[in-house]
Design a protein around this motif. Structure first.
Motif, PDB file in Angstrom:
ATOM      1  N   PHE A  67       1.092  -1.152  -0.022  1.00  0.00           N
ATOM      2  CA  PHE A  67       0.008   0.120  -0.010  1.00  0.00           C
ATOM      3  C   PHE A  67       1.113   1.349   0.087  1.00  0.00           C
ATOM      4  O   PHE A  67       0.591   2.244  -0.434  1.00  0.00           O
ATOM      5  CB  PHE A  67      -0.951   0.069   1.263  1.00  0.00           C
ATOM      6  N   VAL A  68       2.046   1.109   0.667  1.00  0.00           N
ATOM      7  CA  VAL A  68       2.940   2.277   0.838  1.00  0.00           C
ATOM      8  C   VAL A  68       3.472   2.612  -0.412  1.00  0.00           C
ATOM      9  O   VAL A  68       3.695   3.901  -0.987  1.00  0.00           O
ATOM     10  CB  VAL A  68       3.812   2.281   2.003  1.00  0.00           C
ATOM     11  N   ARG A  69       3.856   1.333  -1.152  1.00  0.00           N
ATOM     12  CA  ARG A  69       4.601   1.705  -2.153  1.00  0.00           C
ATOM     13  C   ARG A  69       3.501   1.992  -3.395  1.00  0.00           C
ATOM     14  O   ARG A  69       4.076   3.081  -4.487  1.00  0.00           O
ATOM     15  CB  ARG A  69       4.854   0.202  -2.876  1.00  0.00           C
ATOM     16  N   ASN A  70       2.386   1.966  -3.443  1.00  0.00           N
ATOM     17  CA  ASN A  70       1.304   2.014  -4.255  1.00  0.00           C
ATOM     18  C   ASN A  70       0.934   3.588  -4.227  1.00  0.00           C
ATOM     19  O   ASN A  70       0.582   4.336  -5.012  1.00  0.00           O
ATOM     20  CB  ASN A  70       0.200   1.272  -4.244  1.00  0.00           C
ATOM     21  N   THR A  71       0.907   4.052  -2.803  1.00  0.00           N
ATOM     22  CA  THR A  71       0.498   5.609  -2.738  1.00  0.00           C
ATOM     23  C   THR A  71       1.611   6.582  -2.473  1.00  0.00           C
ATOM     24  O   THR A  71       1.112   7.784  -2.730  1.00  0.00           O
ATOM     25  CB  THR A  71      -0.205   5.631  -1.329  1.00  0.00           C
ATOM     26  N   THR A  72       2.864   6.043  -2.363  1.00  0.00           N
ATOM     27  CA  THR A  72       4.062   7.034  -2.339  1.00  0.00           C
ATOM     28  C   THR A  72       4.993   6.659  -3.321  1.00  0.00           C
ATOM     29  O   THR A  72       6.022   7.583  -3.179  1.00  0.00           O
ATOM     30  CB  THR A  72       4.522   7.051  -0.841  1.00  0.00           C
TER      31      THR A  72
END
Length: 166
Positions: free
Chosen positions: A35-40
């Motif tokens: 999720f972090v990779r996808n959003t940032t």
């Protein structure tokens, strides 16, 4: 009471539940990293954009707005509480292993510093201290390293470590 190496003497049922816990916990942890990779995009500019928005960038593919104070406080609150419980449980299990004592202590204590630096850093970034995005990246790296090293150590100790026969 000495608990060094105690995990090797746990009943099979306890070892099984610990392995199941570590596997399910890891799925959740790595899902969060996804999720972090996808959003940032795992970048300093991506972190800044995710929390501060990009509405002034006319060329942005996806329009993002600054998180509200309520949204930000909810993220910080939820992550600090849940990750502190997760790392507390991992530390208790890790304490029963026979890995190097200095490494064990580092893996048991470091995540708590990283939790505060990561989510306190996100709050400070949101408040306008934009250079804190680099602290967020560094502390996030150490938190992830600690999680990976601790869970691999625990699984190795349970699944592959041979008891020393006396």
């Amino acid at each position: 009471m000495q608990i060094h190496g105690l995990i090797h003497h746990f009943p099979k049922e306890i070892k099984l539940i610990i392995v199941a816990f570590i596997i399910v916990l890891s799925i959740g942890f790595y899902g969060g990293l996804s999720f972090v990779r996808n959003t940032t995009s795992m970048s300093s500019s991506g972190i800044e954009t995710h929390y501060l928005g990009n509405e002034e960038d006319e060329n942005a593919e996806i329009m993002k707005f600054k998180k509200s104070e309520g949204e930000l406080l909810t993220v910080v609150h939820n992550h600090i509480l849940s990750l502190s419980v997760i790392f507390f449980l991992i530390a208790i299990i890790l304490a029963t292993t026979s890995i190097n004592k200095k490494l064990k202590y580092f893996l048991m204590i470091e995540p708590f510093f990283s939790i505060i630096l990561t989510f306190g850093g996100i709050y400070l970034l949101w408040k306008g201290v934009t250079w804190f995005k680099y602290i967020v990246i560094l502390s996030g790296f150490f938190m992830t390293f600690s999680f990976v090293a601790a869970t691999i150590s625990i699984l190795y100790q349970i699944l592959f470590y041979q008891k020393v026969k006396k």
